[in-house]
Design a protein around this motif. Structure first.
Motif, PDB file in Angstrom:
ATOM      1  N   SER A 169       0.869  -1.504  -0.030  1.00 46.47           N
ATOM      2  CA  SER A 169       0.217   0.166   0.074  1.00 46.47           C
ATOM      3  C   SER A 169       1.126   0.962   0.006  1.00 46.47           C
ATOM      4  N   SER A 170       0.129   1.843  -1.208  1.00 44.75           N
ATOM      5  CA  SER A 170       1.121   3.019  -0.746  1.00 44.75           C
ATOM      6  C   SER A 170       0.997   4.342   0.109  1.00 44.75           C
ATOM      7  N   LEU A 171       1.184   5.233   0.657  1.00 48.42           N
ATOM      8  CA  LEU A 171       0.243   6.367   1.311  1.00 48.42           C
ATOM      9  C   LEU A 171       1.098   7.723   0.503  1.00 48.42           C
ATOM     10  N   ALA A 172       0.624   8.792   0.336  1.00 47.63           N
ATOM     11  CA  ALA A 172       0.796  10.098   0.570  1.00 47.63           C
ATOM     12  C   ALA A 172       1.762  10.620   1.635  1.00 47.63           C
ATOM     13  N   GLY A 173       1.715   9.839   2.780  1.00 47.35           N
ATOM     14  CA  GLY A 173       2.054  10.551   3.405  1.00 47.35           C
ATOM     15  C   GLY A 173       1.820  12.122   4.232  1.00 47.35           C
ATOM     16  N   ARG A 174       0.906  12.687   3.359  1.00 50.22           N
ATOM     17  CA  ARG A 174      -0.082  13.810   3.989  1.00 50.22           C
ATOM     18  C   ARG A 174      -0.766  14.233   5.138  1.00 50.22           C
ATOM     19  N   THR A 175      -1.279  12.981   5.559  1.00 56.33           N
ATOM     20  CA  THR A 175      -1.859  12.937   6.853  1.00 56.33           C
ATOM     21  C   THR A 175      -1.121  12.533   8.060  1.00 56.33           C
ATOM     22  N   ALA A 176      -0.907  13.652   9.189  1.00 59.05           N
ATOM     23  CA  ALA A 176      -0.018  12.898  10.230  1.00 59.05           C
ATOM     24  C   ALA A 176      -1.357  11.976  10.722  1.00 59.05           C
ATOM     25  N   ASP A 177      -0.356  10.911  11.383  1.00 62.04           N
ATOM     26  CA  ASP A 177      -1.567  10.019  12.409  1.00 62.04           C
ATOM     27  C   ASP A 177      -2.265   9.274  11.343  1.00 62.04           C
ATOM     28  N   ALA A 178      -2.202   8.711  10.272  1.00 64.80           N
ATOM     29  CA  ALA A 178      -2.763   7.748   9.153  1.00 64.80           C
ATOM     30  C   ALA A 178      -2.782   6.558   9.300  1.00 64.80           C
ATOM     31  N   ARG A 179      -3.912   5.880   9.184  1.00 69.29           N
ATOM     32  CA  ARG A 179      -4.677   5.011   9.436  1.00 69.29           C
ATOM     33  C   ARG A 179      -4.047   3.417   8.751  1.00 69.29           C
ATOM     34  N   LEU A 180      -3.060   2.820   9.248  1.00 71.30           N
ATOM     35  CA  LEU A 180      -2.140   2.131   8.438  1.00 71.30           C
ATOM     36  C   LEU A 180      -3.116   0.355   7.833  1.00 71.30           C
ATOM     37  N   PRO A 181      -3.127   0.584   6.824  1.00 65.75           N
ATOM     38  CA  PRO A 181      -3.774  -0.695   5.857  1.00 65.75           C
ATOM     39  C   PRO A 181      -2.891  -2.233   6.728  1.00 65.75           C
ATOM     40  N   VAL A 182      -3.137  -3.127   6.631  1.00 67.31           N
ATOM     41  CA  VAL A 182      -2.667  -4.479   6.943  1.00 67.31           C
ATOM     42  C   VAL A 182      -1.291  -4.523   5.365  1.00 67.31           C
ATOM     43  N   GLY A 183      -0.280  -5.646   6.119  1.00 61.96           N
ATOM     44  CA  GLY A 183       0.260  -5.553   4.424  1.00 61.96           C
ATOM     45  C   GLY A 183       1.696  -4.320   4.224  1.00 61.96           C
ATOM     46  N   GLY A 184       2.723  -4.910   3.325  1.00 62.23           N
ATOM     47  CA  GLY A 184       3.313  -3.877   3.193  1.00 62.23           C
ATOM     48  C   GLY A 184       3.080  -2.208   3.037  1.00 62.23           C
ATOM     49  N   VAL A 185       3.456  -1.809   3.760  1.00 68.64           N
ATOM     50  CA  VAL A 185       3.239  -0.083   3.200  1.00 68.64           C
ATOM     51  C   VAL A 185       4.550   0.653   3.225  1.00 68.64           C
ATOM     52  N   ARG A 186       4.625   1.541   1.955  1.00 75.31           N
ATOM     53  CA  ARG A 186       5.460   2.729   1.845  1.00 75.31           C
ATOM     54  C   ARG A 186       4.706   4.045   1.505  1.00 75.31           C
ATOM     55  N   THR A 187       5.195   4.762   1.535  1.00 77.92           N
ATOM     56  CA  THR A 187       4.920   6.200   2.630  1.00 77.92           C
ATOM     57  C   THR A 187       5.456   7.637   1.839  1.00 77.92           C
ATOM     58  N   GLY A 188       4.712   8.239   1.489  1.00 75.48           N
ATOM     59  CA  GLY A 188       5.945   9.381   0.252  1.00 75.48           C
ATOM     60  C   GLY A 188       5.497   9.569  -1.627  1.00 75.48           C
ATOM     61  N   GLY A 189       5.716  10.299  -2.256  1.00 79.06           N
ATOM     62  CA  GLY A 189       5.537  10.967  -2.977  1.00 79.06           C
ATOM     63  C   GLY A 189       6.219   9.679  -4.547  1.00 79.06           C
ATOM     64  N   PHE A 190       5.697   8.977  -5.490  1.00 79.34           N
ATOM     65  CA  PHE A 190       6.875   8.401  -6.435  1.00 79.34           C
ATOM     66  C   PHE A 190       7.450   9.711  -6.683  1.00 79.34           C
TER      67      PHE A 190
END
Length: 256
Positions: A28-49
């Motif tokens: 799951s790729s998250l933009a990282g713009r929201t503080a204390d974001a709710r994380l999904p299960v599985g792998g996670v990457r944060t930030g733009g591409f």
């Protein structure tokens, strides 16, 4: 099987859970713009591409069997980048978008295309607005707030600006032209009614985000006979597959 899930929404978290339960490897790729974001299960990457080129390079370096874009309905730039990069690399792509809201017979909704258009229309409908459009669209309303507090202020809120804005995270810099409320949904009807009455709200401004987490404000506006300005969703790119639920996205993914 491996899937890149562009997330940050409730639908994305639900889909990540379904995919992991089905034995699919998920990043799951998250933009990282929201503080204390709710994380999904599985792998996670944060930030733009880094735009289309950056996402294409990531897909080449981390091969996946499919890309699912389950970002916010107003994340038009990310969606456009995903469509372009997936097409460039040759990876199947699906867009998961929850349905938008539909006006009820007793609603008074006014549709516009941009925050600027909403700010232009607002003074014709009311003088004590409740802005629920996220922090990025707030600057369009600053000229209205800079005109000063309303002559009529709710009890206990005298000397505060007449514009109420609610965001998950605080804008930078902090606006001084509105009363800022930081809160994350879901919101219930009783609380929304109490909030609008306390601030004597006479017009609601929102985006057509859809979903139940923040829809109580629309019911509250209906019960209080408050007009609503609704900002339309940006159009989706042509020729892409679109589903409206995590279950449909799971079925599509397992067919790859």
């Amino acid at each position: 099987m491996k899937v890149l899930l562009l997330g940050g929404t409730g639908e994305a978290r639900a889909l990540a859970q379904l995919l992991v339960s089905a034995g699919v490897e998920v990043v799951s790729s998250l933009a990282g713009r929201t503080a204390d974001a709710r994380l999904p299960v599985g792998g996670v990457r944060t930030g733009g591409f880094g735009g289309v080129d950056g996402l294409s390079a990531w897909l080449l370096a981390h091969p996946v069997d499919a890309v699912v874009d389950a970002t916010h309905p107003f994340a038009a730039t990310m969606t456009a980048h995903a469509v372009a990069a997936a097409g460039e690399v040759g990876v199947p792509l699906l867009i998961l978008r929850r349905p938008g809201w539909t006006a009820a017979p007793d609603d008074t909704w006014h549709w516009v295309d941009t925050p600027s258009a909403a700010a232009e229309l607002l003074p014709t409908l009311g003088s004590r607005p409740f802005l629920t459009i996220g922090r990025q669209g707030l600057p369009a309303f600053a000229p209205l707030g800079l005109q000063g507090p309303s002559a009529v202020a709710p009890l206990g809120l005298v000397n505060l600006p007449s514009i109420l804005a609610r965001c998950v995270d605080a804008p930078e810099p902090l606006p001084t032209w509105c009363t800022l409320l930081l809160a994350r949904g879901p919101f219930d009807l009783t609380a929304e009614l109490d909030l609008m009455r306390l601030h004597q709200i006479d017009v609601l401004v929102t985006k057509d985000s859809g979903g139940p987490a923040t829809s109580a404000k629309l019911t509250a506006a209906r019960e209080l006979h408050i007009p609503v300005i609704v900002i339309r969703r940006p159009p989706l790119p042509a020729g892409v597959e679109v589903v409206t639920s995590a279950d449909e996205a799971l079925a599509w993914t397992l067919k790859r």
